[in-house]
Design an enzyme around this catalytic site. Structure first.
Site, PDB file in Angstrom:
ATOM      1  N   GLU A   1      22.417  92.170  78.986  1.00  0.00           N
ATOM      2  CA  GLU A   1      22.315  93.564  79.403  1.00  0.00           C
ATOM      3  C   GLU A   1      21.073  94.163  78.722  1.00  0.00           C
ATOM      4  OE1 GLU A   1      24.213  98.005  79.324  1.00  0.00           O
ATOM      5  OE2 GLU A   1      24.468  96.649  77.649  1.00  0.00           O
TER       6      GLU A   1
ATOM      7  N   ASP B   1      26.804  92.339  76.229  1.00  0.00           N
ATOM      8  CA  ASP B   1      26.685  93.787  76.223  1.00  0.00           C
ATOM      9  C   ASP B   1      25.653  94.225  75.178  1.00  0.00           C
ATOM     10  OD1 ASP B   1      28.032  96.430  77.043  1.00  0.00           O
ATOM     11  OD2 ASP B   1      28.159  96.525  74.862  1.00  0.00           O
TER      12      ASP B   1
HETATM   13  C1  GLC Z   1      26.851  98.837  77.445  1.00  0.00           C
HETATM   14  C2  GLC Z   1      27.948  99.128  78.431  1.00  0.00           C
HETATM   15  C3  GLC Z   1      28.322 100.564  78.308  1.00  0.00           C
HETATM   16  C4  GLC Z   1      28.825 100.825  76.903  1.00  0.00           C
HETATM   17  C5  GLC Z   1      27.802 100.377  75.876  1.00  0.00           C
HETATM   18  C6  GLC Z   1      28.398 100.297  74.517  1.00  0.00           C
HETATM   19  O1  GLC Z   1      25.705  99.567  77.730  1.00  0.00           O
HETATM   20  O2  GLC Z   1      27.562  98.770  79.717  1.00  0.00           O
HETATM   21  O3  GLC Z   1      29.277 100.966  79.246  1.00  0.00           O
HETATM   22  O4  GLC Z   1      29.108 102.173  76.739  1.00  0.00           O
HETATM   23  O5  GLC Z   1      27.287  99.098  76.144  1.00  0.00           O
HETATM   24  O6  GLC Z   1      29.247  99.181  74.436  1.00  0.00           O
END
Ligand code: GLC
Length: 510
Positions: free
Chosen positions: A257, A202
């Site tokens: 991500e 993440d």
């Molecule tokens: C990532 C997740 C998102 C979350 C963020 C903070 O972007 O996909 O949903 O709010 O991280 O953890």
């Protein structure tokens, strides 16, 4: 040498809180998910990514974690997690879990200790803590904005401030701290030891911050380079974690991500780093041939430099529903396009049903983005409304009768349910199933170079390699003749005739 399982996998994002509620508390959970795994197997995806199910006060729907190596009691137990992994494997599905290693919850024992310990205490060294500026320290240490709106710093009230790139209840960790680094490794091993096939990192690009904490320049805008995004140093972290992944048998996947163009995401794909990095830009490409053609070429080139393929993201819990961004027809057309391209595809739960973005009332919205932006941004909950499984009364099979889902489902949601669409061969679900069933034979594992074919205005036509099927995408407003591209129509995202592919549709032709 055979390719690792993930090279061209289709992964279904199971947004656990909204997928299926086993116990009727209104929140989707692991037993609910486990019970619906046969659906995912019959859908034809290769893998599922399960969004965070760890203990969390839910300030950011589970992305604020208090213990990364346990299960939130509202969502199940560690035994349920093991059960999901075992059942998924029996059904031939791979499992990817979501690791939120950039930050913790403000209720995490480390942060509770940091808050209590006072200025300069070693407990604060696990976080990004700085004195405030100005004579009374009342000004944030830098001008960095939170990604969710407002400033990225919150004062402890004792002269020091802590950094949170997201909500104030999500303090950022300092990965330079040996205990933070060791704990992340322990979490990674914990889930790999339990048998998961991959992990999603993440907020992957945020893990390293410039230790000089420089201000952003005047005129800086979101998306511009920042001292807390995609720094060279972050890649040392992924190299370390990649060595752990590689020490396990079975091609364990690390997927980043990432939020950036080809040049930002490609470095994560170097041979000693990760197998996949999300391509998010396509989420916002308009339905026009030119941006798609140029964008696809750029992503193939950038990832290809490292021997990797793009990871096409069709939708997610962080953006508006595909049917809203591209329109219902466009969303299906893009899905068939992505499924034909070289690379992996991420499909967001509910998009196989063509679910629309739901307009929620102010008081129904839970997403911290709504509050932090002062209501200017309605946030992401419109794409997170619990899924309809059956027709009839709410909660439409999401949970037991009488249960109240954590986000309200709109009236008539059952008409879009899995049960209703399963009986309709023209439904979004039927098209998705057919596409996933055909992809293995027609696209997956074909040559990884695209050959663009001449195409009418605002259309794309390509093959993989020199031979084989053609994918024809009609982004235009008028039907096009598909017959120059193949003798046989294998599948179309919208009803095609013996000659014509309708507007905003994709056809696979042999
Ligand atoms: C990532 C997740 C998102 C979350 C963020 C903070 O972007 O996909 O949903 O709010 O991280 O953890």
């Amino acid at each position: 040498m055979t390719a690792p399982w993930w090279r061209e996998a289709v992964t279904y994002e199971a947004y656990v809180r909204s997928f299926a509620d086993g116990d009727g508390d209104g929140l989707g959970d692991l037993p609910g998910l486990r019970g619906r795994l046969p659906y995912l197997a019959s859908l034809g995806v290769d893998a599922l990514w399960i969004t965070p199910f760890y203990p969390s006060p839910d300030h950011d729907a589970g992305y604020d974690v208090t213990d990364h190596r346990d299960v939130d009691p509202r969502l199940g137990t560690l035994a349920d997690a093991d059960g999901v992994i075992a059942d998924a494997h029996r059904l031939g599905l791979r499992v990817v879990v979501d690791l939120v290693l950039n930050h913790v919850s403000s209720a995490h024992p480390w942060f509770v200790a940091a808050r209590a310990a006072g200025p300069g205490a070693p407990e604060r060294a696990r976080f990004h803590v700085r004195p405030g500026r100005g004579p009374d320290g009342a000004t944030p240490p830098t001008n960095w904005p939170s990604i969710f709106g407002g400033p990225a710093w919150t004062p402890f009230g004792d002269g020091e401030w802590y950094l949170h790139l997201f909500d104030r209840e999500q303090p950022d960790l300092r990965h330079e701290h040996p205990e933070v680094a060791a704990d992340a490794l322990a979490t990674l091993r914990f889930w790999l030891d339990r048998g998961v096939d991959g992990v999603r990192f993440d907020a992957a690009g945020s893990l390293s911050k410039d230790p000089a904490y420089p201000d952003l320049p005047d005129g800086w805008r979101p998306g511009d380079p920042a001292p807390y995004s995609d720094r060279d140093e972050v890649h040392e972290i992924y190299r370390r974690w990649a060595r752990v992944l590689a020490s396990y048998p079975g091609d364990r996947l690390g997927v980043a991500e990432t939020w950036g163009g080809p040049d930002v995401l490609a470095p994560y794909l170097r041979p000693d780093e990760l197998g996949q990095a999300f391509a998010m830009d396509p989420l916002y490409w308009p339905l026009r041939a030119q941006p798609w053609r140029e964008g696809v070429d750029a992503l193939l080139a950038a990832t290809g430099r490292h021997g990797r393929l793009p990871t096409w993201v069709h939708g997610s819990h962080d953006v508006r529903r595909a049917a809203d961004r591209w329109g219902p027809d466009g969303a299906r057309a893009v899905l068939l396009l992505m499924l034909a391209l070289p690379g992996a595809v991420y499909l967001y739960a509910g998009d196989e049903l063509g679910l629309p973005e739901v307009a929620l009332a102010d008081e129904e919205i839970r997403d911290p983005v709504f509050r932090r932006s002062g209501g200017a941004d309605r946030g992401r909950d419109g794409a997170r409304v619990p899924l309809p499984w059956t027709d009839g009364p709410a909660p439409y099979g999401f949970g037991p009768d009488g249960a109240t889902p954590w986000l309200p489902q709109p009236a008539g949601w059952g008409a879009r349910s899995v049960a209703r669409q399963s009986d309709d061969p023209a439904s979004p679900l039927a098209v998705t199933r057919a596409a996933l069933a055909l992809r293995g034979a027609w696209w997956r594992g074909r040559p990884e170079e695209l050959t663009w074919r001449d195409a009418p205005a605002d259309c794309l036509a390509f093959r993989r390699g020199q031979h084989g099927p053609t994918c024809l995408v009609n982004f235009g407003d008028a039907p096009v003749d598909w017959r120059p591209y193949g003798r046989r129509l294998l599948l179309a995202s919208a009803p095609a005739t013996a000659e014509k592919l309708p507007a905003r549709a994709t056809a696979w032709l042999a």
